[in-house]
Design an enzyme around this catalytic site. Structure first.
Site, PDB file in Angstrom:
ATOM      1  CG  ASP A  18     -10.252  -0.354   5.348  1.00  0.00           C
ATOM      2  OD1 ASP A  18      -9.372  -0.848   4.048  1.00  0.00           O
ATOM      3  OD2 ASP A  18      -9.108  -1.002   6.033  1.00  0.00           O
ATOM      4  CE  LYS A  39      -3.823  -2.273   1.930  1.00  0.00           C
ATOM      5  NZ  LYS A  39      -4.814  -3.123   3.501  1.00  0.00           N
ATOM      6  CD  GLN A  84      -3.360  -4.254   6.163  1.00  0.00           C
ATOM      7  OE1 GLN A  84      -3.603  -3.667   6.120  1.00  0.00           O
ATOM      8  NE2 GLN A  84      -3.880  -5.597   6.442  1.00  0.00           N
TER       9      GLN A  84
END
Ligand code: NDP
Length: 285
Positions: free
Chosen positions: A121, A54, A98
Site C-alpha cells: 500500500d 483484489k 484493509q
C-alpha cells in the site's frame, strides 16, 4: 465541447497486461509466484467487496493471494503478531491491511508493523520517506495509478499547475509528491483553504479527493483542465464521485467517470506493487 473521458477500465487493462508479463518472468526466474496476503478485520461490507476484488484480480494474473479474516474484536496485539508472522513468511511478498480497522485498533501502529519491503500500500513511514526524497519504491496505489493514467493518456505534467483537493496520507499527500517529482507546480487544498474555487480554478490538472459527493462544481474548474475524480461516495443505491460530473464535463478537457475511472487503476497498481515487492525482496531490483 464536452471533455474527453478517461477510461480507467481500459487503462487498467493495459497496466495489468504489463504486470502479467512481469509475473511470468518472475515465476520463470524464481520458480515461485509473487504472493499477496490481505488482512481484513471485521465485517465492513465495503471492505469485503474491495478485498474480494483484489483477490480475484490476483488470481487472474497468477499472483498467489490469501485473505486472512480476523474477528472485529481481535486484540491489537494479536493483529500485530499476525503481521509479524507474515513479515517472516518468505512466500508472502506483499501484506495489505484493509482499512478501516475497528476503532479499538490503532491503524498507524498496524501500518508501521508491516515490513517496508512488503508494504504494497506504500503507507509505511519508510516508503512515505522514500517517495518524499524521490525514490518511487512502493508508492500508494491510487495516486500512482493516477500518474500512470495521465502519462498513458498523453496529458503532460511537467510545468503544469496541478491542484490536489484533499491532503490525506492515502491519496492527497502522495499525489502531490508524485506530481511535484514530475515537475508540476503543485497546490494542495484542504478544509481550511480560503476561497477554494479561486485556488482550484488555477489547476490544469485537478485531482479531487475530498470524500464529499459531487462537491466539485463547474465554477471550480479551469476550462480545459484534466479533472481526476478520486471520490467514491454512496448516495442511496448509486455511487458518485467528488465531482459533479454532468456539469464539470462541459468545461473540463478530460474527466474520469465514477465508477470506471480511478478505482480500477488502484487495483492494477496494487498488483504492480506486489510484483515489485517480490522483485525487491529477491534482488531483481
Ligand atoms: P479523507 O477523508 O481522509 O480526506 C479528505 C480530505 O478532504 C481532507 O484533507 C480534508 O481536509 C479535505 N476536505 C474535507 N472537506 C473539505 C472542504 N469542505 N473543503 C476543502 N477540503 C475539504 O479522504 P481520502 O483521501 O481517504 O479519500 C477521498 C475520497 O477518495 C473518498 O471518497 C474515498 O472513498 C475515495 N478513495 C477512492 C479510492 C479509489 O480507489 N478510487 C482510494 C482511496 C480513497 P482536512 O485535512 O483539512 O480535514
Amino acid at each position: 465541447m464536452p471533455a474527453q473521458l478517461l477510461d480507467g477500465v481500459k487503462i487498467a487493462a493495459r497496466l495489468t497486461e504489463t504486470v502479467k508479463k512481469e509475473v511470468e518472468t518472475f515465476q520463470a526466474k524464481h520458480g515461485v509466484r509473487p504472493g499477496l496476503t490481505v488482512i481484513i478485520v471485521g465485517e465492513d461490507p465495503a471492505s469485503k467487496v474491495y478485498v474480494n476484488r483484489k483477490h480475484k484480480a490476483c488470481a487472474e494474473l497468477g499472483i498467489a493471494s490469501e485473505v486472512v479474516r480476523l474477528p472485529a474484536d481481535i486484540a491489537e496485539a494479536q493483529l500485530l503478531q499476525e503481521i509479524d508472522r507474515l513479515n517472516g513468511d518468505p512466500k508472502v511478498n506483499g501484506i495489505l491491511v484493509q482499512l478501516p480497522v475497528p476503532k479499538h485498533i490503532n491503524a498507524e501502529k498496524v501500518l508501521e508493523q508491516i515490513s517496508p519491503k512488503k508494504d504494497v500500500d506504500g503507507f509505511h513511514p519508510v516508503n512515505v520517506g522514500n517517495l518524499t526524497v524521490g525514490k518511487e519504491w512502493l508508492v500508494p496505489c491510487t495516486p500512482y495509478g493516477i500518474v500512470k493514467m495521465l502519462e498513458i493518456s498523453g496529458i503532460s505534467i511537467e510545468g503544469k499547475q496541478a491542484v490536489v483537493l484533499g491532503r490525506s496520507n492515502i491519496v492527497g499527500k502522495p499525489m502531490a509528491m508524485l506530481l511535484l517529482s514530475r515537475n508540476a507546480t503543485v497546490t494542495v487544498c484542504h478544509s481550511k483553504t480560503q476561497d477554494l474555487a479561486s485556488v482550484t480554478r488555477q489547476g490544469d490538472i485537478f485531482v479531487a479527493a475530498v470524500g464529499k459527493p459531487e462537491f466539485v462544481t463547474k465554477d471550480m474548474v479551469k476550462p480545459g483542465a484534466a479533472v481526476i475524480d478520486v471520490g467514491i461516495n454512496r448516495v442511496g443505491d448509486k455511487l458518485v464521485g467528488d465531482v459533479k460530473f454532468d456539469e464539470v464535463k462541459e468545461v473540463a478537457g478530460y474527466i474520469t467517470p465514477v465508477p470506471g475511472g480511478v478505482g480500477p487503476l488502484t487495483i492494477a497498481m496494487l498488483l504492480h506493487n506486489t510484483v515489485k515487492a517480490a522483485q525487491l525482496q529477491l534482488g531483481d531490483r
